[in-house]
Design a protein around this motif. Structure first.
Motif, PDB file in Angstrom:
ATOM      1  N   SER A 129       0.832  -1.213   0.000  1.00  0.00           N
ATOM      2  CA  SER A 129       0.000   0.000   0.000  1.00  0.00           C
ATOM      3  C   SER A 129       0.857   1.250   0.000  1.00  0.00           C
ATOM      4  O   SER A 129       0.552   2.234  -0.683  1.00  0.00           O
ATOM      5  N   SER A 185      -6.895   2.921  -3.146  1.00  0.00           N
ATOM      6  CA  SER A 185      -8.213   3.082  -2.522  1.00  0.00           C
ATOM      7  C   SER A 185      -9.236   3.636  -3.510  1.00  0.00           C
ATOM      8  O   SER A 185     -10.415   3.350  -3.409  1.00  0.00           O
ATOM      9  N   VAL A 188      -4.851  -6.005  -1.186  1.00  0.00           N
ATOM     10  CA  VAL A 188      -4.847  -5.382   0.150  1.00  0.00           C
ATOM     11  C   VAL A 188      -6.226  -4.951   0.612  1.00  0.00           C
ATOM     12  O   VAL A 188      -6.395  -4.607   1.776  1.00  0.00           O
ATOM     13  N   GLY A 189      -7.213  -4.978  -0.274  1.00  0.00           N
ATOM     14  CA  GLY A 189      -8.482  -4.378   0.112  1.00  0.00           C
ATOM     15  C   GLY A 189      -9.643  -5.339   0.215  1.00  0.00           C
ATOM     16  O   GLY A 189     -10.783  -4.938   0.096  1.00  0.00           O
ATOM     17  N   GLY A 218      -9.874  -7.804   2.743  1.00  0.00           N
ATOM     18  CA  GLY A 218      -9.884  -8.534   4.000  1.00  0.00           C
ATOM     19  C   GLY A 218      -9.031  -9.786   3.966  1.00  0.00           C
ATOM     20  O   GLY A 218      -9.119 -10.619   4.857  1.00  0.00           O
ATOM     21  N   SER A 237      -5.552  -3.616  12.792  1.00  0.00           N
ATOM     22  CA  SER A 237      -6.402  -4.581  12.085  1.00  0.00           C
ATOM     23  C   SER A 237      -5.990  -6.010  12.413  1.00  0.00           C
ATOM     24  O   SER A 237      -6.835  -6.895  12.545  1.00  0.00           O
ATOM     25  N   MET A 267     -19.267  -5.673  12.006  1.00  0.00           N
ATOM     26  CA  MET A 267     -18.519  -4.425  12.217  1.00  0.00           C
ATOM     27  C   MET A 267     -17.020  -4.682  12.048  1.00  0.00           C
ATOM     28  O   MET A 267     -16.316  -3.892  11.418  1.00  0.00           O
ATOM     29  N   VAL A 312     -11.903  -4.213   9.053  1.00  0.00           N
ATOM     30  CA  VAL A 312     -10.625  -4.790   8.603  1.00  0.00           C
ATOM     31  C   VAL A 312     -10.667  -5.300   7.169  1.00  0.00           C
ATOM     32  O   VAL A 312      -9.625  -5.628   6.610  1.00  0.00           O
ATOM     33  N   GLY A 313     -11.853  -5.363   6.559  1.00  0.00           N
ATOM     34  CA  GLY A 313     -11.920  -6.019   5.252  1.00  0.00           C
ATOM     35  C   GLY A 313     -12.290  -5.123   4.112  1.00  0.00           C
ATOM     36  O   GLY A 313     -12.781  -5.582   3.089  1.00  0.00           O
ATOM     37  N   HIS A 314     -12.065  -3.863   4.230  1.00  0.00           N
ATOM     38  CA  HIS A 314     -12.478  -2.985   3.149  1.00  0.00           C
ATOM     39  C   HIS A 314     -11.339  -2.143   2.620  1.00  0.00           C
ATOM     40  O   HIS A 314     -11.569  -1.103   2.014  1.00  0.00           O
ATOM     41  N   GLY A 315     -10.161  -2.590   2.885  1.00  0.00           N
ATOM     42  CA  GLY A 315      -9.048  -1.809   2.383  1.00  0.00           C
ATOM     43  C   GLY A 315      -8.828  -0.517   3.146  1.00  0.00           C
ATOM     44  O   GLY A 315      -8.084   0.350   2.715  1.00  0.00           O
ATOM     45  N   ASP A 341      -7.156  -0.114   5.720  1.00  0.00           N
ATOM     46  CA  ASP A 341      -5.779  -0.027   6.211  1.00  0.00           C
ATOM     47  C   ASP A 341      -4.911   0.808   5.278  1.00  0.00           C
ATOM     48  O   ASP A 341      -4.182   1.698   5.713  1.00  0.00           O
ATOM     49  N   GLY A 342      -4.990   0.476   4.003  1.00  0.00           N
ATOM     50  CA  GLY A 342      -4.184   1.194   3.025  1.00  0.00           C
ATOM     51  C   GLY A 342      -4.577   2.657   2.946  1.00  0.00           C
ATOM     52  O   GLY A 342      -3.739   3.547   2.806  1.00  0.00           O
ATOM     53  N   THR A 343      -5.882   2.900   3.046  1.00  0.00           N
ATOM     54  CA  THR A 343      -6.349   4.285   2.995  1.00  0.00           C
ATOM     55  C   THR A 343      -5.767   5.093   4.151  1.00  0.00           C
ATOM     56  O   THR A 343      -5.292   6.213   3.964  1.00  0.00           O
TER      57      THR A 343
END
Lengths: 495, 495, 495, 495
Positions: free
Chosen positions: C382, C390, C433-434, C436, D378, D428, D433-436, D438-440
């Motif tokens: 990332s 993103s 990475v996106g 999960g 995460s 939740m 944790v599963g929508h990317g 983290d990178g954002t």
């Protein structure tokens, strides 16, 4: 020939100019601080002559015996045996200097390469030296790290003087004159001869710094400044207080100053071929990281062991957070061992020369892992042991009959473990984590940055990128030999 | 009263029974290894009397002056000033023992709590001792860490003997008799009196271990076994070789043995109230972590500074990977500073007692951050400095006129920086990373595990869980006072 | 026999009861979301029949051909080939379910062990099933993870009901009746049969939960609840948007409910032998971690590759901090590869049974390394890619002729790289990475905690402790077979 | 004026050119995917008019009310209130775009600085715009991130075209013409106007890229390409499946294309003053990191909360390794909160302008800590939750009466917790944790590299180095104002 331990010790009385702790030492075999390291190295000679180890550690050729390490590695098996040689001696307690044999192995390759590409005749000198090694059996070390001065300037651009890197100052009929200094060169006080190599790639303007040669340590113009011993005690007190490092007491590293030292041409293995200085530095590094990983096979096992022992002695070995830390230490030891072994099993092969070197990638992975995690290792050991590693009593306290009953009573840990055992274990921890070893480990055999550079430089990026291109649907991957037979992604459907 | 430095030194000639390095010391003020720590502590007395610092460090009450630290903290401002007292003395170079004042502050709270809940009268004893402190101005320390034996067994379940934790062995008319030992108690050789506290929660069966009291160090039955000095040099050589720790030479920690020592009732602040031993240990910890973070405000700035200096002297300060490491060190220093300051600005308040303590959460965050990252700090400093921190020459080398020209020439770094400056900086690095400080730091003022427990125990989980429940759509959050006014999630729509 | 891909697809029309996304699916071969995973698995049958792969993937015996994976591993070579089978199929794009063959291999060992120790005859049933596999060539999976309920309670102590772990509810003449459910069982929709194993050690009071058996997925009483697809698109849009996971769309995991399902005795491999449930779970884990590491050989190469590609496309590949990150990714891929390979080269051998399993230590090191570092991997990818991962546009944006010119112009990176290539690479990053995956990776084939437990349980602590004892001078090490020939430490001196 | 929520919604029907998912949207207030983000932003208008929040969120001046955020910060109190404004709205569920107000605050400082140093009159334009904001109350955002092309080339050195960074292509009598594009600009679809700023320091040759201006989003020549929604569901299904992000569905970021857009001079705040483009980018960053840390005060509390909830629902909250992870999450939340608060309490002051900005150091520490640790967060949440976060069922499964009994029975956790609650908590987690995200998180409000640069650039190196010099005994420290009164080290001795 293979010398005896006694012959080896005798050979150190050679008039060398050497300082330790501000004092000039006339005969190192008589100096109390030198006894430890000399004994440790002498032991390797005992092992060479020992019926159990002789076959592993030495070779016979034309009726003569000599060290296996004088051999130039040609196969994966040679490297695996080299690893066994180092590990076996270390486990027994014999000090090994990999620096000398590693510099020799690098020179063997680089001389062959230069001769092939430039028409030089350095291989003759290397082989002449190898003959001398087989015949005379000197203890050798290798000097690589230059003083460097301002790290952001190249050698000839340095401001104060031009001697921050060792260089040729005169080329004469019979040999060359060299000047400069090498820093923190291990095992120097206990060696007879040194192979000197450049520590980096040089450019054309720095070609005088592209010089490789062998010389006796007692050559005229050489001065050895030994780094201070890490501990002050000697004898039994030293090894009681510092079980790991008490014998050698950290007397090993020297700054070697070359004040216009003469080197005959048959000991010169590179002189001005700046394009090959990187090769020498790099290959020395690869061989020397193999050596370093052997050291760490030993020490990572010690680390895992002492941590497990302290957990047991403190009554902590059933707690899951302690087991987790121990698991990490065991894993760490296994990775270092297996990755270094893989570096020998899958070596880099130079088919045009018929020679090999440990895989740059795997050996650097092994080295990086142990160096990068050294501080974490110390942290875990310290955490399990407790603050007592900072404040534990020493030999003199233990030997005082007024203090001993208190220590005996109060420093007991788990029932059934003699207090003396627990104290000895704590002293070993104190030795491991409290002597600045951590910082040494991240630098010895090349800094962390050097590993990262090597890891980057030798990774198979073309293949990795082709793998990604195939999945991402970007053309170009089909040309890579490792992928050319694979179907496109995603593959054809059945339904 | 406020004693003079000279009065303080004189008071140490009190017949105490003390050992160092296997040797019994009749008068510590005469012992070369003791001079450093005594001078360092004596300096705090000079500062108390110094016109510049007097107003910060001391208070006036009814015409008498005494240390601000004898005061029981009642407000956030008291804690902020306490922090300033510690930091100011440390910056000037005066050794401070927080252990004594921190134990006093804990006792002030716990005694009040016990009296309120159990109808005891311990506050009278605490206040009587406070009066004595104000009148006699002794140097005090606090003893907390028990010997522990088998860590997985409680005190009375220990097998070899029952004295692994200090305990009451007799309750007499005039006072109590205590036995046991405390380990690695800082600043003991340089103190006059000690406050002894339990180091953990005790259960009813261990109620004899729930004991808090004050005693002179020269009381009958007390024996001090000093942990060995971390360095062997003394005088100028010590401080040249080890700029940070050379003065005190690491002579500070003692094992204090209590061989049936008598303590009069007016110095007993807890005796058997096992339900409160946790409070004493915990509150001592909170105050003492405030002290520890003051130390680390000083040392994290030193770390960032020496790293920046070495980067400059090595000619590396323009490289981005070096700047990144320096940035981390500066960030680390700022977090420790700000989180500890926040611990004083937002203290835990005990409204029923009218007293305060540093916020358990914030002060433990500050402590955890510096302790957990200590090894990383050393790694970064070592990485920037280079292997020279392991092998740098010492005072005796530098003073030898034959060696110095070589050192002067070759250990130069960047042009314009005298070699002497670079060597001094390297010696400071060697001192910081090579003396086992790393392990000490993760244990001093409480282990990493203790911080984690405190962080978990005092986090506001009910609020955090309510926050999550609201977003996840799980009922129950509406009852939390901090959330009750918020709308349900997701809130109502406009379109 | 080896079935064709078409035969395989046809066999999935078997009346199974299966739900996806709230909908009951009468024929999965017709459902658009099922096409991807069915095609992927069908491809493995194409490869079994492919002249290039036949010899690697299948075996001939008595004139019949069957999968190599039906074979019980007896040697290191068997394990190395097993690894090649998995990796080869994965590289080509064929979905492999290791869970079935891995459960079979575990059962082969555990049945033999039970028979030997208890006199049972489970090996007969296992071999009967193996014969069926060779003859009928079904696609199988393995079900291991129980639902668990309250993680801190054992199966029979659960409060709401007793079916949180699969159990035997009746033992009949012809077979057994089982009830319960297994969760997130990979590759269930695309399999014909399942081997069910316990996921943990059971105690005597939970012996009904110690049950191992095989069953068709369309057996009466089995209901499959498929976990939702990770992506909503199908067909070309799916694979354009999500190059890695678009084909299968994440349709793989099922909750398998067993509502009093009958299993005949010749498919029962354990029934009540609670002392061996740990063995079954553990050995399944060991084999399955081998499978998992094969997956990660593939994916860590993809990770290194896409990171290198993004660095290049963004014009960043010359920056040292980027190279450092890439080096880490390459190192990570090499460690996973080599440690897993070592797990096959140095297997755990069960000489009494003539069987082997991958080395618990090495295979868990490999698994731990990839699982523990998965989030770091995503972070580095990332970081190199940038925020664009993103916000990157999708298939529909790219296909819109009004939007494309803007995207074409502005999302260009380095000159010479078509924008389309860069976008495809970014879509691959977004997919990696996106979605999960990170969380999945730390749990698939066993949680991080499971690895740590295994690493601790199987490390050679006796040897490690003996090593430490020798150096620390604590007696006892001489008895360890690996150390008994070593001299005491420090060894004898020469001078 | 303060508009109502309804007036705000109505204002979005302004003929803007906007695409989403390959489709041109004529009226965004009618589009199902746009409803979520519009409602979220509309809610902020409801709060501005709400009697409880009015006094915090808005100001009165000369009888008119307007947003507090239009105010230029002049004091620490202004910054602390700004923080409260952001946090309060976020907690209630109102979407805030800090980008607009943050760009305005940056422009207020930079315009004043340019006017002072260059004699320009940009402050007039900024104040004219501020007047407009107060009068018309538009929703604004700020556009900063350029498209960049090849990251290693400066704007005018780019190869394919010169529009990778927004630039002035014509200067006319009434205004300027701008061209280029800005990427991933948050909150664009829901705003009325945009302030455009450069994202980096520019050199003289790139002075056309040093341009700051405000413009309506429906200006001629502006095209908005919205990044795809992160989820496909709408309405109740969206928020059930994705409790955190379901409402807005990730519809926020746009690529804003400027096709020769006209901007009148009274909306131009910089035009060619390349020396100040760094200031604008940097100050925007500082203010915007304050905004980002407000977001993370909210989200780190959610993270700690959901982790604690899952630990409880899984029956794991008594295990020490779980408590350790929870402690870390709580600590993380506290550091982000306190460091950001410190950034407001100790701001950077520009005395010549009478203005302030959040402390670069502290605010970057807060930002770095949350961004750098996002992946670790995460990982811990995933680890505690288990694999179920990957495979949990969705709204449609739950609503299917045939599936629900199975889910209800088997996905239960700890006794007493309704299965529905556990599933909602797991959804939740899956969302977090599963929508990317983290990178954002590591990129939003500036990359990790940007934080490191800022941390390095603004650390007080002169003081840190002086501190080290004093201890190391290197002259020069005496000149530093913070140290000049300190005694030399080590200080004078008493004995």
């Amino acid at each position: 020939m293979i010398r005896t331990a006694e012959q080896y010790v005798e050979s150190l009385r050679d008039g060398r100019v050497i300082y330790l702790n501000g004092e000039k030492i006339p005969d190192i075999t008589k100096h109390p601080k030198m006894k430890g390291p000399i004994n440790a190295r002498a032991m390797s000679y005992s092992l060479y002559n020992h019926p159990t180890f002789k076959d592993l550690l030495t070779m016979e050729e034309d009726g003569d015996r000599f060290l296996f390490l004088w051999n130039q590695p040609k196969t994966s098996e040679d490297l695996i045996r080299r690893r066994q040689v180092y590990i076996t001696c270390m486990r027994w307690g014999a000090a090994m200097s990999g620096m000398g044999p590693d510099a020799l192995a690098a020179s063997g390759i680089v001389a062959a390469r230069m001769d092939k590409q430039l028409g030089t005749h350095y291989t003759d000198a290397v082989e002449d030296y190898r003959k001398h090694l087989k015949a005379a059996d000197p203890a050798i070390t290798g000097a690589i790290t230059d003083i460097k001065g301002n790290r952001s300037l190249r050698p000839s651009a340095q401001v104060q003087h031009k001697d921050f890197y060792v260089r040729v100052v005169d080329r004469q009929k019979d040999g060359i004159i060299v000047r400069g200094a090498k820093m923190h060169i291990s095992a120097t006080p206990t060696c007879n001869e040194i192979i000197v190599s450049p520590c980096r790639a040089h450019r054309e303007e720095d070609k005088d710094y592209a010089v490789v040669f062998a010389t006796p340590v007692n050559a005229k113009g050489i001065t050895l400044l030994t780094s201070p011993a890490t501990i002050d005690e000697t004898g039994e007190e030293a090894t009681w207080n510092w079980p790991v490092s008490g014998r050698g007491a950290g007397v090993s590293e020297c700054m070697i100053v070359f004040d216009d030292v003469f080197v005959p041409w048959n000991r010169v293995f590179m002189c001005g071929e700046w394009q090959f200085s990187r090769d020498q530095a790099w290959l020395f590094g690869v061989f020397h990281r193999l050596f370093g990983t052997c050291h760490k096979v030993i020490s990572t096992e010690q680390d895992a062991g002492i941590a497990a022992l302290m957990a047991e002695y403190n009554g902590l070995d059933r707690y899951s957070h302690i087991q987790e830390k121990l698991a990490w230490l065991a894993m760490h030891a296994q990775i270092v061992d297996i990755m270094a072994q893989a570096g020998c099993e899958h070596p880099d092969v130079f088919p045009d020369l018929g020679l090999v070197a440990p895989s740059v990638s795997y050996i650097n992975v092994a080295k990086f892992m142990f160096a990068n995690d050294q501080h974490e290792t110390s942290k875990l050991i310290s955490d399990i042991t407790g603050g007592i590693a900072s404040t534990v009593f020493n030999y003199k306290d233990w030997m005082n009959p007024e203090e001993r009953p208190y220590i005996e009573k109060y420093l007991a840990g788990k029932d059934g473990i003699p207090t003396e055992h627990r104290i000895k274990a704590i002293r070993m921890v104190k030795d491991l984590v409290g002597h600045g070893h951590d910082g040494t480990v991240i630098h010895a055999e090349g800094s962390l940055a050097a590993q990262k550079m090597a890891l980057y430089a030798y990774a198979d990026w073309e293949r990795y990128k082709a793998v990604a291109k195939r999945i991402a649907g970007i053309p170009g991957w089909e040309e890579h030999p490792a992928l050319k037979d694979l179907p496109e992604w995603p593959p054809k459907s059945v339904i």
